[in-house]
Design an enzyme around this catalytic site. Structure first.
Site, PDB file in Angstrom:
ATOM      1  N   GLU A 151       0.807  -1.248  -0.084  1.00 57.29           N
ATOM      2  CA  GLU A 151      -0.027  -0.317   0.209  1.00 57.29           C
ATOM      3  C   GLU A 151       0.493   1.608   0.246  1.00 57.29           C
ATOM      4  O   GLU A 151       1.757   1.638   1.160  1.00 57.29           O
ATOM      5  CB  GLU A 151      -1.224   0.362   1.345  1.00 57.29           C
ATOM      6  CG  GLU A 151      -1.877  -1.339   1.431  1.00 57.29           C
ATOM      7  CD  GLU A 151      -3.353  -0.852   1.970  1.00 57.29           C
ATOM      8  OE1 GLU A 151      -2.907  -0.244   3.003  1.00 57.29           O
ATOM      9  OE2 GLU A 151      -3.269  -2.037   3.134  1.00 57.29           O
ATOM     10  N   TYR A 209     -13.473  -0.067   1.378  1.00 58.11           N
ATOM     11  CA  TYR A 209     -14.031   0.688   2.479  1.00 58.11           C
ATOM     12  C   TYR A 209     -12.936   1.610   2.748  1.00 58.11           C
ATOM     13  O   TYR A 209     -11.364   2.399   2.078  1.00 58.11           O
ATOM     14  CB  TYR A 209     -13.052  -0.738   3.332  1.00 58.11           C
ATOM     15  CG  TYR A 209     -12.909  -1.559   3.181  1.00 58.11           C
ATOM     16  CD1 TYR A 209     -11.291  -0.812   3.666  1.00 58.11           C
ATOM     17  CD2 TYR A 209     -13.000  -2.584   2.819  1.00 58.11           C
ATOM     18  CE1 TYR A 209     -10.283  -2.257   3.019  1.00 58.11           C
ATOM     19  CE2 TYR A 209     -12.585  -3.382   2.650  1.00 58.11           C
ATOM     20  CZ  TYR A 209     -10.497  -3.035   2.563  1.00 58.11           C
ATOM     21  OH  TYR A 209      -9.391  -4.252   2.522  1.00 58.11           O
TER      22      TYR A 209
END
Length: 476
Positions: A151, A209
Site C-alpha cells: 500500500e 472501504y
C-alpha cells in the site's frame, strides 16, 4: 450409438456440469488477523472460532518482507513457537474441517508501508531473493498461495511492481498469487499496470472501504456502493471495481471488499445528523482503541439503542445515537452489494476482517458472523451458517487469563438510582446487575445487557463467562 459411447458422453456431460459449477462459484475470502488473539474476553479471536463454510479462502494477515529481502513472520507466535503449534498451523488445520478451503499468506498491510517493498522490487536480484524465500516459506507452513498487500506502488515503482508480480506467479506456478489493491482510481492509474496484473494474478481484492472517515471532518459513508447525488469524486465501491475491469483486469477475477467495521464522528450539532454533517473523530471503543472506528460487534449495541437510517442513493446504512454518527455495513447493505456483484459478473467479495464481525453473538438477538453470512447467502444462496451457543465450561475459545490481585473495582453508585458516568467515555459495570453494563459517550450513559449466559467483567471491559468474572454482587 453404442452403449459405451453413450456412457462416455454421459460422463463427459456430468464432468462439464461439475466444471461449470466449480467455475461459477463466487469467491468469498476472509482475512484473519494474527493480533486479534491478544484481545481479552469475548473480543479475543482464535482460529478455532471460525465456522467451516463461511469463507472460500482464509487470508492470514500478515507476514513481512525482511530488510534482506527474505520472507519472515511478523509475530513469532505464528510459527511453531506459538501456542498449540503456532497460528500458521492452527489456521491451516481449518482445512481439515472444511475440505476445499484455501489458505493464503498475506505480506505487507497498511502499517508495513512501502519502503521495504520498494527496495525488494527494485532489482532482479532482490526480487529473486524474496520470491525464492517466500515460496519456501509458504510451502513450509502449508499455505496454498501468497497475497501481496503493498500500500501502494506509485509511478516510480509501477514497472517494478508489474515485473515482480509476473516473476512471482511464474515461480509459484499452481499456487495462488493474489493482491490487495487500492479503490482510488487515481492511485490505481499511477501505480498499477492493470493489463499485466490481469495476466498473472489469480484474483484481486479491491479494498472498497475507508472512502470516508473522521479525517474528513464531515460525516460520510465508509463503503458506499454508489455515489451520492452530486458527488463526482468516484469514491464508491461500484466505480472502483468497474475501473479495474474497464482498464484491463478480468471481471471474473475482481473481488469487492466488505468492511465488518464502521467509521464514525461526534456530531458538532446532534440535530444536524445527515450525510455531510460537521463532526469530529468519535471516541475510542475500549477494545479496538482507534478513534472514529468500531468493529461491528462494538457498534451493534449502539445501533440497537439509537436510530438507524438507510441511504437509498449510496445503498448503505448509518446510525445516530446522541451525538454519535457511524457509517457501517449490515445484512441489508451487504445483500445489495452481493446482488450487484452477481448481476455484473464480478468474481465475488472478500471481508476485512473475521474478528470484526459479530463472531460471539454479542449483538442482541443476532446470529454469529452476520456480515460474512450475508456475503455467503447473497452469493451462494442457502441459509446462514449457525454457531452453537458456547456454554461456561465448554468455551470455543481459550480461557481468559486474569491478572493477579483484585480484578474489579465496583462502581460506587447506589443500585437502582440514576447512573452517573465516572468519566466521559468508557464502559462501566451496572451497580445493580452483574449481567449489564453502561457505555458512556461524552458523559451520556447507555445501558446494555450481555448475551445469554454471560456477565460483565470490569477488569477486561467485556462480557465474559461467569466463572471468570468478579461481579461484586456475588461476593456479598
Amino acid at each position: 450409438m453404442s452403449v459405451s459411447a453413450t456412457m462416455i458422453l454421459q460422463k463427459l456431460f456430468v464432468l462439464a456440469v461439475c466444471v461449470g459449477l466449480a467455475n461459477s462459484e463466487f469467491l468469498r475470502p476472509c482475512y484473519f488477523t494474527d493480533w486479534a488473539h491478544y484481545r481479552q474476553g469475548n473480543a479475543k479471536y482464535e482460529p478455532e472460532a471460525y465456522v467451516p463454510g463461511l469463507c472460500t479462502h482464509i487470508f492470514f494477515a500478515f507476514a513481512k518482507v525482511n530488510w534482506d529481502n527474505t520472507a519472515a513472520a511478523f509475530d513469532e507466535e505464528d510459527t511453531p513457537q506459538g501456542p498449540n503449534g503456532g497460528y500458521y498451523a492452527r489456521v491451516n488445520a481449518l482445512k481439515k474441517k472444511q475440505p476445499g478451503l484455501k489458505t493464503v499468506l498475506s505480506f505487507g498491510g497498511y502499517s508495513a508501508g512501502t519502503g521495504q517493498f520498494t527496495t525488494m522490487a527494485s532489482s532482479a536480484a532482490n526480487r529473486a531473493t524474496f520470491i525464492k524465500s517466500a515460496l519456501m516459506f509458504v510451502q513450509k507452513y502449508g499455505f496454498d498461495g501468497i497475497d501481496i498487500d503493498w500500500e501502494y506502488p506509485d509511478a516510480n515503482t509501477k514497472a517494478n511492481y508489474a515485473t515482480f508480480i509476473k516473476e512471482l506467479k511464474n515461480a509459484f506456478g499452481k499456487l495462488l498469487v493474489t493482491a490487495a489493491v487500492t479503490a482510488n482510481p487515481a492511485t490505481a492509474a499511477a501505480g498499477y499496470d492493470i493489463p499485466t496484473l490481469g495476466k498473472y494474478l489469480d484474483f484481486l481484492n479491491v479494498m472498497t472501504y475507508d472512502f470516508h472517515g473522521s479525517w474528513d471532518h464531515v460525516t460520510g459513508m465508509n463503503s458506499p456502493l454508489f455515489a451520492a447525488p452530486g458527488d463526482t469524486s468516484n469514491w464508491n465501491s461500484a466505480y472502483a471495481v468497474n475501473y479495474w475491469a474497464d482498464n484491463g483486469f478480468p471481471k471474473n477475477k475482481i473481488l469487492m471488499g466488505i468492511a465488518s467495521y464502521g467509521r464514525g464522528w461526534t456530531l458538532t450539532d446532534p440535530s444536524n445528523h445527515g450525510v455531510g454533517a460537521p463532526g469530529q473523530t468519535a471516541p475510542n471503543f475500549p477494545v479496538t482503541q482507534t478513534g472514529g472506528f468500531g468493529a461491528y460487534w462494538e457498534l451493534c449495541p449502539l445501533i440497537a439503542s439509537g436510530k438507524r437510517y438507510f441511504d437509498n442513493d449510496e445503498k448503505v446504512p448509518y446510525f445516530v445515537n446522541g451525538n454519535l454518527w457511524f457509517s457501517y455495513d449490515d445484512v441489508e447493505s451487504v445483500g445489495i452489494k452481493m446482488k450487484y456483484i452477481k448481476d455484473n459478473n464480478f468474481g465475488g467479495a472478500f471481508v476485512w476482517t473475521l474478528d470484526f464481525d459479530d463472531f460471539n453473538t454479542i449483538c442482541a438477538g443476532g446470529s454469529a458472523y452476520p456480515i460474512i453470512n450475508a456475503m455467503k447467502v447473497g452469493l451462494e444462496g442457502g441459509s446462514p451458517l449457525t454457531v452453537p451457543t458456547p456454554k461456561p465450561g465448554n468455551p470455543t475459545q481459550a480461557p481468559v487469563t486474569q491478572p493477579a490481585g483484585p480484578t474489579q473495582k465496583p462502581v460506587t453508585q447506589k443500585p437502582g438510582g440514576p447512573f452517573t458516568c465516572p468519566s466521559d467515555n468508557g464502559f462501566f459495570s451496572d451497580p445493580a446487575d452483574c449481567k449489564s453494563y453502561y457505555e458512556c459517550v461524552n458523559g451520556t450513559p447507555y445501558h446494555f445487557t450481555c448475551g445469554d449466559g454471560l456477565e460483565w467483567n470490569e477488569s477486561i471491559k467485556s462480557c465474559d463467562w461467569p466463572t471468570d468474572t468478579t461481579c461484586f454482587q456475588k461476593k456479598k
